[in-house]
Design a protein around this motif. Structure first.
Motif, PDB file in Angstrom:
ATOM      1  N   ASP A 177      -8.909   3.635  16.416  1.00  0.00           N
ATOM      2  CA  ASP A 177      -8.560   2.249  15.761  1.00  0.00           C
ATOM      3  C   ASP A 177      -9.896   1.384  16.218  1.00  0.00           C
ATOM      4  N   ARG A 178      -9.665   0.285  15.707  1.00  0.00           N
ATOM      5  CA  ARG A 178     -11.132  -0.752  15.763  1.00  0.00           C
ATOM      6  C   ARG A 178     -11.701  -0.876  17.038  1.00  0.00           C
ATOM      7  N   ASP A 179     -11.028  -0.506  18.151  1.00  0.00           N
ATOM      8  CA  ASP A 179     -11.347  -0.696  19.489  1.00  0.00           C
ATOM      9  C   ASP A 179     -11.486   0.597  20.283  1.00  0.00           C
ATOM     10  N   ARG A 180     -11.719   1.772  19.287  1.00  0.00           N
ATOM     11  CA  ARG A 180     -12.037   2.971  19.763  1.00  0.00           C
ATOM     12  C   ARG A 180     -10.856   3.783  20.491  1.00  0.00           C
ATOM     13  N   HIS A 181      -9.604   3.193  20.401  1.00  0.00           N
ATOM     14  CA  HIS A 181      -8.644   3.862  21.006  1.00  0.00           C
ATOM     15  C   HIS A 181      -8.162   4.956  20.135  1.00  0.00           C
ATOM     16  N   ILE A 182      -7.643   6.000  20.949  1.00  0.00           N
ATOM     17  CA  ILE A 182      -7.235   7.107  20.161  1.00  0.00           C
ATOM     18  C   ILE A 182      -5.699   7.028  19.967  1.00  0.00           C
ATOM     19  N   ARG A 183      -5.511   6.905  18.849  1.00  0.00           N
ATOM     20  CA  ARG A 183      -3.987   6.582  18.246  1.00  0.00           C
ATOM     21  C   ARG A 183      -3.153   7.706  18.104  1.00  0.00           C
ATOM     22  N   LYS A 184      -1.805   7.803  18.161  1.00  0.00           N
ATOM     23  CA  LYS A 184      -1.073   8.877  17.738  1.00  0.00           C
ATOM     24  C   LYS A 184       0.202   8.225  17.316  1.00  0.00           C
ATOM     25  N   GLY A 185       0.958   8.793  16.631  1.00  0.00           N
ATOM     26  CA  GLY A 185       2.439   8.509  16.069  1.00  0.00           C
ATOM     27  C   GLY A 185       3.298   8.624  16.923  1.00  0.00           C
ATOM     28  N   THR A 186       4.458   7.937  17.253  1.00  0.00           N
ATOM     29  CA  THR A 186       5.628   8.209  17.866  1.00  0.00           C
ATOM     30  C   THR A 186       6.984   8.092  16.850  1.00  0.00           C
TER      31      THR A 186
ATOM     32  N   PRO B 131       1.893   2.089  17.301  1.00  0.00           N
ATOM     33  CA  PRO B 131       1.570   3.430  17.803  1.00  0.00           C
ATOM     34  C   PRO B 131       1.072   3.455  19.111  1.00  0.00           C
ATOM     35  N   SER B 132       1.425   4.403  19.932  1.00  0.00           N
ATOM     36  CA  SER B 132       0.832   4.738  21.183  1.00  0.00           C
ATOM     37  C   SER B 132      -0.564   5.064  21.214  1.00  0.00           C
ATOM     38  N   PHE B 133      -1.165   5.399  22.310  1.00  0.00           N
ATOM     39  CA  PHE B 133      -2.613   5.752  22.383  1.00  0.00           C
ATOM     40  C   PHE B 133      -2.597   6.560  23.623  1.00  0.00           C
ATOM     41  N   LYS B 134      -3.748   7.559  23.477  1.00  0.00           N
ATOM     42  CA  LYS B 134      -3.866   8.544  24.603  1.00  0.00           C
ATOM     43  C   LYS B 134      -5.300   8.528  24.948  1.00  0.00           C
ATOM     44  N   GLY B 135      -6.059   7.398  24.951  1.00  0.00           N
ATOM     45  CA  GLY B 135      -7.453   7.288  25.551  1.00  0.00           C
ATOM     46  C   GLY B 135      -8.338   6.448  24.812  1.00  0.00           C
ATOM     47  N   ARG B 136      -9.490   6.652  24.975  1.00  0.00           N
ATOM     48  CA  ARG B 136     -10.247   5.692  24.297  1.00  0.00           C
ATOM     49  C   ARG B 136     -11.913   6.382  24.316  1.00  0.00           C
ATOM     50  N   ILE B 137     -12.538   6.202  23.142  1.00  0.00           N
ATOM     51  CA  ILE B 137     -13.875   6.835  23.165  1.00  0.00           C
ATOM     52  C   ILE B 137     -14.752   5.991  23.744  1.00  0.00           C
ATOM     53  N   GLU B 138     -15.299   6.399  24.959  1.00  0.00           N
ATOM     54  CA  GLU B 138     -16.239   5.308  25.514  1.00  0.00           C
ATOM     55  C   GLU B 138     -17.498   5.427  25.670  1.00  0.00           C
ATOM     56  N   LYS B 139     -17.892   6.768  24.819  1.00  0.00           N
ATOM     57  CA  LYS B 139     -19.553   7.208  24.876  1.00  0.00           C
ATOM     58  C   LYS B 139     -19.813   7.412  23.462  1.00  0.00           C
TER      59      LYS B 139
ATOM     60  N   LEU C 288     -20.954   7.601  15.927  1.00  0.00           N
ATOM     61  CA  LEU C 288     -19.682   6.926  16.183  1.00  0.00           C
ATOM     62  C   LEU C 288     -19.595   5.303  16.613  1.00  0.00           C
ATOM     63  N   ALA C 289     -20.730   5.247  17.069  1.00  0.00           N
ATOM     64  CA  ALA C 289     -21.126   4.005  17.717  1.00  0.00           C
ATOM     65  C   ALA C 289     -21.144   2.904  16.452  1.00  0.00           C
ATOM     66  N   GLU C 290     -21.593   3.483  15.444  1.00  0.00           N
ATOM     67  CA  GLU C 290     -21.922   2.946  14.003  1.00  0.00           C
ATOM     68  C   GLU C 290     -20.333   2.355  13.608  1.00  0.00           C
ATOM     69  N   MET C 291     -19.452   2.988  14.070  1.00  0.00           N
ATOM     70  CA  MET C 291     -17.806   2.838  13.512  1.00  0.00           C
ATOM     71  C   MET C 291     -17.204   1.732  14.405  1.00  0.00           C
ATOM     72  N   ASP C 292     -17.874   1.086  15.305  1.00  0.00           N
ATOM     73  CA  ASP C 292     -17.292   0.174  16.126  1.00  0.00           C
ATOM     74  C   ASP C 292     -16.625  -0.973  15.050  1.00  0.00           C
ATOM     75  N   GLY C 293     -15.493  -1.359  15.335  1.00  0.00           N
ATOM     76  CA  GLY C 293     -14.625  -2.536  14.522  1.00  0.00           C
ATOM     77  C   GLY C 293     -14.079  -1.761  13.373  1.00  0.00           C
ATOM     78  N   GLU C 294     -14.317  -0.473  13.120  1.00  0.00           N
ATOM     79  CA  GLU C 294     -13.746   0.148  11.961  1.00  0.00           C
ATOM     80  C   GLU C 294     -12.625   1.195  12.494  1.00  0.00           C
ATOM     81  N   VAL C 295     -11.928   1.615  11.466  1.00  0.00           N
ATOM     82  CA  VAL C 295     -11.029   2.738  11.576  1.00  0.00           C
ATOM     83  C   VAL C 295     -11.284   4.052  10.955  1.00  0.00           C
ATOM     84  N   TYR C 296     -10.868   5.180  11.692  1.00  0.00           N
ATOM     85  CA  TYR C 296     -11.196   6.278  11.148  1.00  0.00           C
ATOM     86  C   TYR C 296     -10.493   7.695  11.787  1.00  0.00           C
ATOM     87  N   VAL C 297     -10.292   8.532  11.093  1.00  0.00           N
ATOM     88  CA  VAL C 297      -9.618   9.958  11.408  1.00  0.00           C
ATOM     89  C   VAL C 297     -10.552  10.578  11.754  1.00  0.00           C
TER      90      VAL C 297
END
Length: 254
Positions: free
Chosen positions: A188-197, A53-61, A75-84
């Motif tokens: 994703d686990r690295d806080r990347h914002i994923r999208k489908g292609t 899946p491609s990504f369009k950014g990352r949650i930095e803060k 959301l910092a509690e979610m580092d290393g986890e996956v969520y929608v």
């Protein structure tokens, strides 16, 4: 006494050699161009067959919300986890009916995983403050820690949705009714914002936003004979594919 300089005699150009040199240069240019083209086509082929899946950014803060039990969630509690994340209007369930059904199925599909979460963010935190979230959670069957219902300051959530999650519009009112982009996003686990292609042909791909209200509208207006919910179902399958893909990946950045 200086010796007189000999007169300069122009070099004779051999037309045959010049043509041979020109042909050699042209041949090299053509071969190089073909090589570049072949390399490009191979790259395009690899990208087209790549299911990542491609990504369009990352949650930095960090982004903090009040949850349905009136506790503070970060959301910092979610580092290393996956969520929608799903922007919603709890008081208007008809505006996200199909999205809700998808979220309910996700909650069942990943019920056994402690590293997957659903976060519903109200776009109207003034009208839907933390004190009301408990009631909405009971209606949804949303239980912590898997399924968060979140509220925070209106300005904060609107900026988060538009600037960080890259929604198509910032939530706003038209004739006293909220208008907003309810597209689901996967983190994703690295806080990347994923999208489908999806593939448009053998080599090209395009983004597929997880907008289930739009998909249901398309199905209603352009039903596939014998399969009236095909677009919605395919989009949900794609969402599950993206989630499964990122759940299978380890944390790679800090």
């Amino acid at each position: 006494m200086r010796t007189p300089a000999e007169p300069l005699i122009p070099a004779e150009r051999d037309p045959v050699k010049l043509r041979r040199t020109a042909l050699t240069l042209v041949t090299l240019m053509i071969v190089s161009a073909i090589g570049v083209y072949i390399a490009y086509m191979k790259l395009a082929e690899r990208q087209a067959s790549d299911e990542t899946p491609s990504f369009k950014g990352r949650i930095e803060k960090n982004f903090k919300v009040w949850r349905q039990d009136e506790s503070e969630g970060d959301l910092a509690e979610m580092d290393g986890e996956v969520y929608v994340i799903a922007p919603v209007l709890f008081s208007k369930p008809e505006t996200w009916k199909h999205t809700r059904e998808v979220l309910e199925r996700l909650s069942l599909r990943y019920a056994g995983r402690s590293d997957f979460h659903i976060i519903c963010l109200t776009v109207d935190p003034e009208g839907e403050p933390p004190a009301k979230l408990k009631g909405y959670a009971e209606q949804l069957g949303a239980k912590l820690p898997q399924w968060w219902l979140g509220a925070t300051r209106e300005e904060s959530v609107h900026k988060f949705l538009k600037n960080i999650l890259k929604m198509e519009m910032i939530p706003h009112k038209v004739d006293e009714e909220w208008v907003y982009d309810g597209t689901l996003v996967v983190i994703d686990r690295d806080r990347h914002i994923r999208k489908g292609t999806v593939r448009t042909d053998k080599r090209a791909r395009m983004d597929a936003p997880f907008d289930f209200e739009a998909a249901a509208k398309w199905d209603a207006e352009h039903p596939t004979p014998g399969d009236p919910t095909r677009v919605s179902r395919d989009l949900e399958n794609l969402l599950q594919h993206v989630i499964d893909h990122v759940l299978a990946k380890p944390v790679t950045t800090k």
